[in-house]
Design a protein around this motif. Structure first.
Motif, PDB file in Angstrom:
ATOM      1  N   VAL A 118     -14.600  45.169  13.371  1.00  0.00           N
ATOM      2  CA  VAL A 118     -16.059  45.217  13.555  1.00  0.00           C
ATOM      3  C   VAL A 118     -16.552  43.940  14.232  1.00  0.00           C
ATOM      4  CG1 VAL A 118     -18.262  45.240  12.323  1.00  0.00           C
ATOM      5  CG2 VAL A 118     -16.448  46.828  11.652  1.00  0.00           C
ATOM      6  N   LEU A 119     -16.103  42.787  13.735  1.00  0.00           N
ATOM      7  CA  LEU A 119     -16.521  41.500  14.314  1.00  0.00           C
ATOM      8  C   LEU A 119     -15.989  41.351  15.741  1.00  0.00           C
ATOM      9  CD1 LEU A 119     -16.013  39.125  11.247  1.00  0.00           C
ATOM     10  CD2 LEU A 119     -18.165  40.041  12.119  1.00  0.00           C
ATOM     11  N   SER A 120     -14.783  41.863  15.975  1.00  0.00           N
ATOM     12  CA  SER A 120     -14.195  41.814  17.318  1.00  0.00           C
ATOM     13  C   SER A 120     -15.020  42.658  18.287  1.00  0.00           C
ATOM     14  CB  SER A 120     -12.757  42.323  17.261  1.00  0.00           C
ATOM     15  OG  SER A 120     -12.174  42.312  18.529  1.00  0.00           O
ATOM     16  N   ALA A 121     -15.494  43.830  17.820  1.00  0.00           N
ATOM     17  CA  ALA A 121     -16.337  44.690  18.657  1.00  0.00           C
ATOM     18  C   ALA A 121     -17.627  43.968  19.031  1.00  0.00           C
ATOM     19  CB  ALA A 121     -16.656  45.988  17.910  1.00  0.00           C
ATOM     20  N   CYS A 122     -18.241  43.316  18.047  1.00  0.00           N
ATOM     21  CA  CYS A 122     -19.463  42.540  18.314  1.00  0.00           C
ATOM     22  C   CYS A 122     -19.174  41.406  19.294  1.00  0.00           C
ATOM     23  CB  CYS A 122     -20.027  41.979  17.010  1.00  0.00           C
ATOM     24  SG  CYS A 122     -20.551  43.242  15.830  1.00  0.00           S
ATOM     25  N   ASN A 123     -18.021  40.773  19.130  1.00  0.00           N
ATOM     26  CA  ASN A 123     -17.621  39.655  19.981  1.00  0.00           C
ATOM     27  C   ASN A 123     -17.450  40.096  21.434  1.00  0.00           C
ATOM     28  OD1 ASN A 123     -16.660  37.258  20.960  1.00  0.00           O
ATOM     29  ND2 ASN A 123     -14.790  37.232  19.764  1.00  0.00           N
ATOM     30  N   HIS A 124     -16.748  41.219  21.642  1.00  0.00           N
ATOM     31  CA  HIS A 124     -16.469  41.696  22.996  1.00  0.00           C
ATOM     32  C   HIS A 124     -17.744  42.090  23.748  1.00  0.00           C
ATOM     33  CE1 HIS A 124     -12.240  41.858  21.793  1.00  0.00           C
ATOM     34  NE2 HIS A 124     -11.954  41.979  23.071  1.00  0.00           N
ATOM     35  N   SER A 125     -18.779  42.465  22.999  1.00  0.00           N
ATOM     36  CA  SER A 125     -20.010  42.898  23.664  1.00  0.00           C
ATOM     37  C   SER A 125     -21.168  41.930  23.473  1.00  0.00           C
ATOM     38  CB  SER A 125     -20.410  44.292  23.143  1.00  0.00           C
ATOM     39  OG  SER A 125     -19.417  45.230  23.478  1.00  0.00           O
ATOM     40  N   GLY A 126     -20.905  40.771  22.879  1.00  0.00           N
ATOM     41  CA  GLY A 126     -21.940  39.751  22.730  1.00  0.00           C
ATOM     42  C   GLY A 126     -23.052  40.122  21.776  1.00  0.00           C
ATOM     43  N   LEU A 127     -22.751  40.950  20.766  1.00  0.00           N
ATOM     44  CA  LEU A 127     -23.765  41.370  19.790  1.00  0.00           C
ATOM     45  C   LEU A 127     -23.843  40.331  18.665  1.00  0.00           C
ATOM     46  CD1 LEU A 127     -22.799  45.161  19.602  1.00  0.00           C
ATOM     47  CD2 LEU A 127     -24.605  44.118  20.983  1.00  0.00           C
ATOM     48  N   VAL A 128     -24.551  39.244  18.928  1.00  0.00           N
ATOM     49  CA  VAL A 128     -24.565  38.100  18.013  1.00  0.00           C
ATOM     50  C   VAL A 128     -25.198  38.466  16.671  1.00  0.00           C
ATOM     51  CG1 VAL A 128     -25.367  35.732  17.670  1.00  0.00           C
ATOM     52  CG2 VAL A 128     -24.629  36.472  19.930  1.00  0.00           C
ATOM     53  N   GLU A 129     -26.406  39.027  16.700  1.00  0.00           N
ATOM     54  CA  GLU A 129     -27.109  39.341  15.450  1.00  0.00           C
ATOM     55  C   GLU A 129     -26.346  40.379  14.639  1.00  0.00           C
ATOM     56  OE1 GLU A 129     -29.560  37.605  14.258  1.00  0.00           O
ATOM     57  OE2 GLU A 129     -29.409  36.381  16.083  1.00  0.00           O
ATOM     58  N   GLU A 130     -25.782  41.368  15.353  1.00  0.00           N
ATOM     59  CA  GLU A 130     -24.988  42.401  14.672  1.00  0.00           C
ATOM     60  C   GLU A 130     -23.762  41.771  14.004  1.00  0.00           C
ATOM     61  OE1 GLU A 130     -24.976  46.618  13.991  1.00  0.00           O
ATOM     62  OE2 GLU A 130     -26.256  45.599  15.429  1.00  0.00           O
ATOM     63  N   GLY A 131     -23.124  40.840  14.706  1.00  0.00           N
ATOM     64  CA  GLY A 131     -21.961  40.152  14.160  1.00  0.00           C
ATOM     65  C   GLY A 131     -22.311  39.347  12.923  1.00  0.00           C
ATOM     66  N   LYS A 132     -23.422  38.618  12.970  1.00  0.00           N
ATOM     67  CA  LYS A 132     -23.870  37.838  11.802  1.00  0.00           C
ATOM     68  C   LYS A 132     -24.125  38.752  10.612  1.00  0.00           C
ATOM     69  CE  LYS A 132     -26.315  34.157  14.315  1.00  0.00           C
ATOM     70  NZ  LYS A 132     -27.646  33.582  14.552  1.00  0.00           N
ATOM     71  N   ILE A 160     -13.493  38.544   0.832  1.00  0.00           N
ATOM     72  CA  ILE A 160     -13.632  37.110   1.120  1.00  0.00           C
ATOM     73  C   ILE A 160     -13.186  36.867   2.558  1.00  0.00           C
ATOM     74  CG2 ILE A 160     -12.852  34.793   0.500  1.00  0.00           C
ATOM     75  CD1 ILE A 160     -12.337  35.921  -2.353  1.00  0.00           C
ATOM     76  N   PRO A 161     -14.071  36.350   3.420  1.00  0.00           N
ATOM     77  CA  PRO A 161     -13.690  36.116   4.821  1.00  0.00           C
ATOM     78  C   PRO A 161     -12.483  35.197   4.931  1.00  0.00           C
ATOM     79  CG  PRO A 161     -16.062  35.839   4.532  1.00  0.00           C
ATOM     80  CD  PRO A 161     -15.462  35.952   3.161  1.00  0.00           C
ATOM     81  N   LYS A 162     -11.530  35.597   5.772  1.00  0.00           N
ATOM     82  CA  LYS A 162     -10.350  34.774   6.033  1.00  0.00           C
ATOM     83  C   LYS A 162     -10.588  33.962   7.294  1.00  0.00           C
ATOM     84  CE  LYS A 162      -7.165  37.891   3.694  1.00  0.00           C
ATOM     85  NZ  LYS A 162      -5.998  38.787   3.807  1.00  0.00           N
ATOM     86  N   ILE A 163      -9.607  33.139   7.622  1.00  0.00           N
ATOM     87  CA  ILE A 163      -9.784  32.260   8.788  1.00  0.00           C
ATOM     88  C   ILE A 163      -9.933  33.070  10.072  1.00  0.00           C
ATOM     89  CG2 ILE A 163      -7.308  31.930   9.275  1.00  0.00           C
ATOM     90  CD1 ILE A 163      -8.134  28.886   9.723  1.00  0.00           C
ATOM     91  N   GLU A 164      -9.317  34.262  10.115  1.00  0.00           N
ATOM     92  CA  GLU A 164      -9.450  35.121  11.300  1.00  0.00           C
ATOM     93  C   GLU A 164     -10.892  35.596  11.486  1.00  0.00           C
ATOM     94  OE1 GLU A 164      -5.264  35.425   9.767  1.00  0.00           O
ATOM     95  OE2 GLU A 164      -7.260  35.669   8.868  1.00  0.00           O
ATOM     96  N   HIS A 165     -11.575  35.893  10.371  1.00  0.00           N
ATOM     97  CA  HIS A 165     -12.978  36.334  10.461  1.00  0.00           C
ATOM     98  C   HIS A 165     -13.874  35.177  10.947  1.00  0.00           C
ATOM     99  CE1 HIS A 165     -11.117  39.029   7.404  1.00  0.00           C
ATOM    100  NE2 HIS A 165     -11.748  39.949   8.112  1.00  0.00           N
ATOM    101  N   TYR A 166     -13.605  33.974  10.419  1.00  0.00           N
ATOM    102  CA  TYR A 166     -14.364  32.806  10.888  1.00  0.00           C
ATOM    103  C   TYR A 166     -14.079  32.565  12.371  1.00  0.00           C
ATOM    104  CZ  TYR A 166     -15.979  31.298   6.274  1.00  0.00           C
ATOM    105  OH  TYR A 166     -16.638  31.207   5.060  1.00  0.00           O
ATOM    106  N   GLY A 167     -12.824  32.729  12.766  1.00  0.00           N
ATOM    107  CA  GLY A 167     -12.459  32.544  14.178  1.00  0.00           C
ATOM    108  C   GLY A 167     -13.213  33.494  15.087  1.00  0.00           C
TER     109      GLY A 167
END
Length: 561
Positions: free
Chosen positions: A380-394, A406-413
């Protein structure tokens, strides 16, 4: 049998019930058993109990034993307790197992070798190694199976020191004991001890070889695994699967494909579910869509598409090869889905830039009450990242708390990359500082790239100093700052970066691309001069450049060079 009054033949009736259970179904076998004329024959009753255990109907096996004891003159023997001990161990039915142990003591089978061994194995499977060891020590005689059962228990509980002590005391070491010890060392990542034992084996079977191959692959030593694989006197499908899976696990998809094709051409072995699940990720990594289509047709022909893990691997393969429409159609046709199936499609849409489709699938997944996991949220976060959906990602990053994840380091990345690409450098840097983890090389490289895109030289210099300490050989970090200096015409700084690269031994990796042509996977290296088709490739590239230049002039009216 009924017509010839043969149902009174207890041996024939027992064989009929056993065959019925394996072919026609356990329910029919049980109906025949319940109407049997022999109410208390031990052989017949034990066979029915074993049928239930064989079909993994553990509760039914216990219930049948209790009913037989209560309602008939059935007298249990050593075979009864051995079968029920196996049933308790496989189902981890601790209370039933302790009750069974009480029956064994009460009826007087404590000294029976087979029953005692079954109880040792049962307690070992429960993880109650104290009880298992006590029973083992009380045994008046022991077989190789008794020793191996206790050794396997120690291995499963991770107690390799006690396992090794027992193994060294074992008067005769059979292949099962060796295999158990080798497997234990492999799971601990101790391939040295595993190999020493492997070399000691008086007779190595396929299991031993395959366990060692898996161990080497798991520790990243694929060369040793392949050397062992090539020297195997006899290979089965498990061996081929272990080696192919090892290549995929160690990011060598081309070698996995070559081995798959070798198996097809040199053996009579047919791929099974494990083979397919091993080879499809390699096909996906190389984008070998023609081969993927052939594997899909093979799956349908062999009716392997009923397995959820095979369908999930197919969805993943098509999505990674860019065929998201096919991936979606296949996903919709799946008879059963699991969380991994949803994850494969979400990630597939994400990597193909279809963020909205990925989020729609995620929404549908929640609607159908599938619980998202760490991998789901990464998609989900990767999808937001690829399309620049900042608010959706947050929003979804914060929602992980609601999903009790619990978010892992990959989610923070992922979030750092999303914020950085959107130009929110301050927010991204604050997130890095707030992380409950120390930033790794991937996060620092990602943030450094974002600084380069935003032309923030000061911040980029600060990040590079941290990145160099962590990954001094990562050439990409130096190149990013060097290019940033070059755009500002800071040539002295450019030379300093080059000097730093030489000092730290950070040589720029040669770029590589892979493409499938006429069913064959071909690899190309940047700056390659030895390719036999080099002249034809350069000629085609020149034609493409001219065509592209013509199109640009046509679109812009000659306004661009």
């Amino acid at each position: 049998m009924l017509r010839n009054a043969l149902e009174t033949n207890v041996n024939l009736l027992t064989k009929f019930i056993t065959t019925c259970a394996s072919l026609a179904g356990i329910h029919h076998a049980r109906r025949v058993f319940d109407h049997r004329p022999h109410r208390d024959d031990s052989f017949l009753c034990n066979s029915m109990i074993k049928c239930h255990v064989g079909m993994r109907q553990f509760v039914d096996s216990f219930t049948l034993y209790r009913d037989l004891r209560r309602n008939t003159g059935f007298v249990p023997d050593s075979y009864t307790f051995t079968t029920l001990g196996k049933s308790c161990g496989l189902s981890l039915a601790i209370l039933e197992g302790q009750g069974l142990h009480g029956h064994v003591v009460k009826i007087g089978f404590c000294l029976d070798l087979h029953v005692s061994t079954a109880l040792v194995d049962m307690y070992a499977k429960f993880g109650k190694m104290g009880y298992a060891r006590m029973l083992f020590d009380e045994m008046s005689q022991r077989s190789e199976v008794s020793w191996t059962a206790l050794i396997c228990g120690y291995v499963r509980s991770g107690d390799m020191s006690n396992a090794r002590l027992l193994f060294d005391r074992m008067p005769y070491k059979d292949s099962a004991a060796f295999n158990a010890m080798i497997d234990g060392y492999v799971k601990l990542g101790d391939t040295g001890s595993a190999r020493s034992l492997f070399d000691e084996m008086p007779y190595r079977n396929v299991v031993s070889w395959t366990t060692m191959i898996y161990g080497y692959c798991h520790s990243g030593d694929v060369e040793s695994a392949r050397l062992l694989f090539d020297t195997m006197p006899e290979k089965n499908l498990f061996s081929w699967n272990a080696m192919m899976g090892g290549y995929c696990q160690n990011k060598q998809p081309y070698e996995a494909l070559r081995l798959f094709q070798e198996m097809q051409s040199t053996t009579s072995l047919e791929p099974d579910e494990v083979t397919i699940v091993c080879i499809l990720p390699a096909i996906a990594d190389l984008g070998a869509l023609d081969l993927g289509g052939w594997v899909h047709r093979f799956i349908r022909r062999k009716k392997l598409d009923r397995a959820t893990n095979v369908c999930t691997a197919l969805v993943d393969m098509y999505a990674k090869c860019g065929e998201v429409t096919k991936a979606r159609r296949l996903f919709d046709e799946m008879p059963e889905k699991e969380t991994a199936s949803w994850n494969a499609l979400i990630h597939g849409f994400a990597v193909n830039g279809c963020a909205r489709e990925a989020l729609d699938i995620f929404s549908k997944m929640q609607h159908e009450r599938y619980k998202p996991n760490d991998i789901t949220m990464l998609g989900v976060l990767s999808a937001c990242n690829h399309s620049g959906l900042v608010e959706e990602g947050k929003k979804w990053f914060k929602a992980m708390e609601e999903f009790r994840l619990i978010p892992k380091i990959e989610h923070y990345g992922c979030m750092v990359d999303l914020l950085g690409r959107a130009g929110c450098l301050e927010e991204a840097e604050q997130l890095i500082e707030r992380m409950p983890f120390k930033a790794n090389g991937t996060i620092l490289s990602s943030f450094l790239f974002a600084c380069g895109c935003s032309k923030d030289t000061v911040r980029a210099e600060r990040v590079l100093n941290k990145a160099v300490k962590m990954e001094p050989h990562n050439d990409g970090n130096y190149v990013m700052l060097r290019n940033l200096y070059a755009t500002e015409e800071r040539w002295r700084d450019v030379e300093e970066i080059k000097g730093l690269m030489r000092k730290n031994g950070a040589n720029k990796e040669v770029a590589c691309s892979v493409i499938e042509v006429d069913g064959r996977v071909r690899e190309f290296l940047a700056g390659e001069r030895l390719n036999p088709h080099l002249e034809a490739i350069n000629l085609t590239l020149d034609q493409l450049k001219k065509h592209m230049k013509g199109q640009i002039i046509k679109i812009t009216g000659g306004g661009l060079n």
